[in-house]
Design an enzyme around this catalytic site. Structure first.
Site, PDB file in Angstrom:
ATOM      1  N   LYS A  50      -2.511  -2.032  -3.157  1.00 33.25           N
ATOM      2  CA  LYS A  50      -3.581  -1.198  -2.589  1.00 33.25           C
ATOM      3  C   LYS A  50      -3.182   0.260  -2.768  1.00 33.25           C
ATOM      4  O   LYS A  50      -2.509   0.841  -1.912  1.00 33.25           O
ATOM      5  CB  LYS A  50      -3.788  -1.537  -1.111  1.00 33.25           C
ATOM      6  N   GLU A 100       0.824  -1.225   0.000  1.00 34.41           N
ATOM      7  CA  GLU A 100       0.000   0.000   0.000  1.00 34.41           C
ATOM      8  C   GLU A 100       0.850   1.263   0.000  1.00 34.41           C
ATOM      9  O   GLU A 100       1.220   1.769   1.060  1.00 34.41           O
ATOM     10  CB  GLU A 100      -0.950   0.005   1.207  1.00 34.41           C
TER      11      GLU A 100
HETATM   12  P1  13P Z   1      -9.698   4.115   3.793  1.00 33.41           P
HETATM   13  O1  13P Z   1     -10.472   3.430   2.705  1.00 33.41           O
HETATM   14  O2  13P Z   1     -10.569   4.704   4.862  1.00 33.41           O
HETATM   15  O3  13P Z   1      -8.671   5.065   3.261  1.00 33.41           O
HETATM   16  O4  13P Z   1      -8.906   2.983   4.552  1.00 33.41           O
HETATM   17  C1  13P Z   1      -8.234   2.057   3.822  1.00 33.41           C
HETATM   18  C2  13P Z   1      -6.995   1.656   4.510  1.00 33.41           C
HETATM   19  O5  13P Z   1      -6.860   0.519   4.911  1.00 33.41           O
HETATM   20  C3  13P Z   1      -5.921   2.640   4.680  1.00 33.41           C
HETATM   21  O6  13P Z   1      -4.742   1.999   5.092  1.00 33.41           O
END
Ligand code: 13P
Length: 345
Positions: free
Chosen positions: A228, A186
């Site tokens: 992500k 991510e």
């Molecule tokens: P949000 O969709 O609220 O941004 O959260 C996703 C997430 O896991 C951020 O690390």
């Protein structure tokens, strides 16, 4: 001495987990907000942030009948990972596995300032990571999450922040795979700022290109990973307005230029976009008329929970209404992940 490449068995296991999370029409619920973050979600709704409320809230979500129709995975935080159902003492990871939803676990330990930069950050948590991953896997986790944050400003992102975060993500991914956990990678480009769509696209491409070079350098098995990322959008304070279609196209173009086709799924974060926009963007992304070799779906936190919390208000009597909201949001995003969401749906 033989190099520590992944065995064929682990590769097969990782690819199966990643593919099953990236099932068309399904996505991920990010329910991994730890106690301090959930405070910022509970307090606007006047919900008391104590451990039992946190446990009950997650149980309410996870036990929503038929949510597995649209959810292939749920990410937990450490505390929730060891919580159990109150009536029959089932640990949450087992409950999810039995429902056909893969349990995941956040393994990073949050952001810290990267010295010598304009308040840019790196993510901590590599210390002891392998032991923790083995323990989570033993207790039912199938995948993991590590979040890096990149900000855009006149001086950011610095090359140092991009390189440092890419390298940490790659090291984390490598450790997870050695423990048979699929790493969700991510690298979030922050929505904060007044930058335009073009700048977000440029930065997202630069970050992703660096991340995939680092993953390659670390011998990460891409078929057993998921990405992500942020949706490519203008900053929250950008004066210029763009259509949903322009945002969707910029997003798909950025990923076509940087994400290898070996990656089975791109599961977007909502990152502060409201529920309506998060669904509309995902839907439009899946309708872009360009070749898209990955499943493009959601891994939303706030965009799957804001209306649910508003309906629940911390009161058990509102649980049914809260679950209805949860089903509505998961269904809408499930449809959007196929490009089949219509506003009236
Ligand atoms: P949000 O969709 O609220 O941004 O959260 C996703 C997430 O896991 C951020 O690390």
């Amino acid at each position: 001495m033989s190099p520590h490449y992944l065995s064929r068995d682990i590769q097969v296991e990782l690819a199966q987990i990643a593919q099953s999370i990236a099932t068309p029409g399904k996505g991920i619920l990010a329910a991994d907000e730890h106690a301090a973050i959930i405070e910022s979600r509970f307090s606007p709704m006047d919900i008391q942030n104590n451990e039992e409320n946190r446990r009950y809230y997650r149980q309410m979500l996870f036990r929503t009948k038929e949510c597995s129709q649209y959810l292939s995975g749920i990410i937990l935080c450490h505390e929730t990972f060891y919580h159990k159902t109150d009536d029959d003492d089932i640990p949450f990871p087992r409950l999810l596995n039995e429902m056909g939803i893969m349990p995941g676990i956040t393994v990073d330990r949050g952001l810290i300032i990267l010295g010598g930069t304009d308040n840019e950050t790196t993510t901590q948590g590599l210390g002891g990571l392998e032991e923790r991953c083995r323990e989570y896997k033993k207790n039912g986790a199938q995948f993991a999450k590590w979040r890096a944050l990149i900000k855009i400003s006149p001086t950011c992102p610095s090359q140092l922040a991009i390189n440092e975060n890419a390298s940490k993500l790659a090291r984390y991914a490598s450790i997870c795979q050695q423990c048979a956990l699929v790493p969700i990678v991510e690298p979030e480009v922050s929505l904060e700022g007044d930058h335009d769509l073009e700048q977000c696209q440029r930065v997202t491409e630069q970050v992703l290109a660096t991340v995939y070079k680092a993953l390659s350098d670390h011998h990460v098995y891409l078929e057993g990973t998921l990405l992500k990322p942020n949706i490519v959008t203008p900053g929250i304070n950008c004066a210029k307005k763009y259509t949903i279609e322009q945002i969707a196209e910029a997003t798909v173009i950025a990923f076509r230029r940087t994400v290898p086709t070996a990656v089975p799924g791109i599961m977007f974060l909502s990152g502060g976009h409201n529920e309506e926009n998060s669904t509309a963007y995902l839907n439009a992304i899946n309708r872009v008329q360009l070749y898209k070799p990955w499943v493009l779906s959601f891994s939303y936190g706030r965009a799957l929970q804001t209306s649910v919390l508003r309906a629940w208000k911390g009161n058990k009597n509102n649980s049914e209404q809260a679950r209805k909201e949860f089903m509505r949001l998961t269904r809408q995003n499930g449809l959007a992940s196929l490009g089949q969401y219509e506003i009236s749906a």
